[in-house]
Design an enzyme around this catalytic site. Sequence first.
Site, mmCIF file in Angstrom:
data_model
loop_
_atom_site.group_PDB
_atom_site.id
_atom_site.type_symbol
_atom_site.label_atom_id
_atom_site.label_comp_id
_atom_site.label_asym_id
_atom_site.label_seq_id
_atom_site.Cartn_x
_atom_site.Cartn_y
_atom_site.Cartn_z
ATOM 1 N N ARG A 1 -6.200 -2.812 8.385
ATOM 2 C CA ARG A 1 -5.974 -4.199 8.474
ATOM 3 C C ARG A 1 -6.185 -4.938 9.846
ATOM 4 N NH1 ARG A 1 -3.798 -6.676 3.755
ATOM 5 N NH2 ARG A 1 -2.741 -4.743 3.104
ATOM 6 N N ASP B 1 1.690 -1.243 11.637
ATOM 7 C CA ASP B 1 1.636 -2.376 12.268
ATOM 8 C C ASP B 1 2.923 -3.331 12.093
ATOM 9 O OD1 ASP B 1 1.335 -2.826 9.541
ATOM 10 O OD2 ASP B 1 -0.162 -4.138 9.607
ATOM 11 N N ARG C 1 1.831 -5.295 -5.367
ATOM 12 C CA ARG C 1 1.564 -6.254 -4.163
ATOM 13 C C ARG C 1 2.054 -7.320 -4.983
ATOM 14 N NH1 ARG C 1 -1.064 -3.828 0.345
ATOM 15 N NH2 ARG C 1 -2.751 -2.887 0.035
ATOM 16 N N ASP D 1 -1.051 1.610 8.417
ATOM 17 C CA ASP D 1 -1.293 0.718 9.509
ATOM 18 C C ASP D 1 -0.621 0.527 10.573
ATOM 19 O OD1 ASP D 1 -3.230 0.002 7.404
ATOM 20 O OD2 ASP D 1 -2.335 -2.028 6.927
ATOM 21 N N THR E 1 3.683 1.965 5.955
ATOM 22 C CA THR E 1 2.476 1.616 5.961
ATOM 23 C C THR E 1 1.545 2.496 6.796
ATOM 24 O OG1 THR E 1 0.650 -0.350 6.626
ATOM 25 C CG2 THR E 1 3.118 -0.300 7.498
ATOM 26 N N ASP F 1 6.254 -5.719 6.624
ATOM 27 C CA ASP F 1 7.139 -6.718 6.715
ATOM 28 C C ASP F 1 7.193 -7.878 5.716
ATOM 29 O OD1 ASP F 1 4.666 -7.273 7.564
ATOM 30 O OD2 ASP F 1 4.985 -7.820 9.657
ATOM 31 N N GLY G 1 0.897 -1.303 -0.020
ATOM 32 C CA GLY G 1 -0.040 0.072 0.122
ATOM 33 C C GLY G 1 0.972 1.247 0.016
HETATM 34 O O1 F6P Z 1 -2.089 -1.932 4.206
HETATM 35 C C1 F6P Z 1 -2.575 -0.609 3.775
HETATM 36 C C2 F6P Z 1 -3.822 -0.761 3.582
HETATM 37 O O2 F6P Z 1 -4.571 0.493 3.034
HETATM 38 C C3 F6P Z 1 -4.793 -1.466 4.695
HETATM 39 O O3 F6P Z 1 -5.075 -0.487 5.852
HETATM 40 C C4 F6P Z 1 -5.989 -2.040 3.914
HETATM 41 O O4 F6P Z 1 -6.597 -2.990 4.631
HETATM 42 C C5 F6P Z 1 -5.440 -2.398 2.715
HETATM 43 O O5 F6P Z 1 -4.136 -1.704 2.578
HETATM 44 C C6 F6P Z 1 -6.245 -1.947 1.630
HETATM 45 O O6 F6P Z 1 -5.717 -2.760 0.468
HETATM 46 P P1 F6P Z 1 -5.831 -2.312 -1.019
HETATM 47 O O7 F6P Z 1 -5.370 -1.001 -1.445
HETATM 48 O O8 F6P Z 1 -5.277 -3.425 -2.009
HETATM 49 O O9 F6P Z 1 -7.365 -2.323 -1.219
#
Ligand code: F6P
Length: 326
Positions: free
Chosen positions: A173, A131, A73, A129, A127, A104, A12
């Site tokens: 997340r 996390d 990703r 998050d 990130t 990570d 992300g």
């Molecule tokens: O990891 C960052 C994040 O924004 C999370 O908070 C969320 O769950 C996820 O990515 C959303 O992913 P995507 O952009 O693939 O929808």
Amino acid sequence: MKPKIAILCSGGDVSGMNPALKRFVEYAYARGMEPYFVHHGFEGLIDNLITPAAYSDVAGIITRGGTKIGSSRSKRFMEPAFRSIAAENLKTHGITMLIVLGGDGSFRGMERFYTEHGISFCGIPSTIDNDINGTDYCLGVDTALGVIKEAIDQIRDTASSFRRAFIIETMGRNCGYLALISAITSGAELCLIPEIPIDIHEYTGCFKSQIAKGRDYFIAVVSEALNSTEVAHWFEEELGFESRVSVLGHIQRGGNPSVYDRLMAYKFVTYAIDALSEGKTHSVICYTKSHFTFKTIDEVALHPYRIDEELLSLGREQFLPSHCQM
Ligand code: F6P
């Protein structure tokens, strides 16, 4: 020959990546290195989307969210055969060092890559998050919190004009960090995160009493790991309070990078380039207790992240139903 160093963004995107790219180009040149961009994360590493980086590429990007070089990703990078292709691409360009902005999972992939192909790397935790184990701060979190704060403040305007409960869902997340900080700093009545299990039915008596005394709107912040719709139903059915769910979604990932994220981007990249040029081969630059330290991949990726206990106890004090003020 000048040492060649590349940078890529994985997972992300966060606001702070563009300021990091700017510092990367400028500091790499200042240290006598040749900087390169890898476009679209590990996917671009496999597909050889690798280009030399110039000052002009980063002019004016410090104000912009997202990442100018793209992210991805990558499932392919999990496979050894694709990692071999990626290594060949880097070797063809003569690149021996790589900075990875990501989480990570990305660092674990890089550790394998280093072991198999000897490409040195330094990870920068990035990130919204927040996390990642081993670091108190990940790039992008402050800007995301600012976006959430703006959104909640604005929702409060409309919430207070109607008799309504607003259930505001934040990203993160499985981690409740964004929700917890946002709930505390926005004066929310309710905060639901996985780290502080709460049975909302225990709030019924207290909230009914608050309504009887005149409370005419509620702000509830709920982490995306939990069910906002269920909370909305509870407000409607048990408290007879009209409710709306507002899922903040991807707006949390964008926006003009905050001063703090610009500064952290600058520092993270400076430490990463210094480490690589001084021979550190596979580490993550972490920010813990107001200091930068280098950690191993095992230290950051082997254990799940846990929100700081002090913050959690503030959260419990504020939001456990037993502390609800009638
Ligand atoms: O990891 C960052 C994040 O924004 C999370 O908070 C969320 O769950 C996820 O990515 C959303 O992913 P995507 O952009 O693939 O929808």
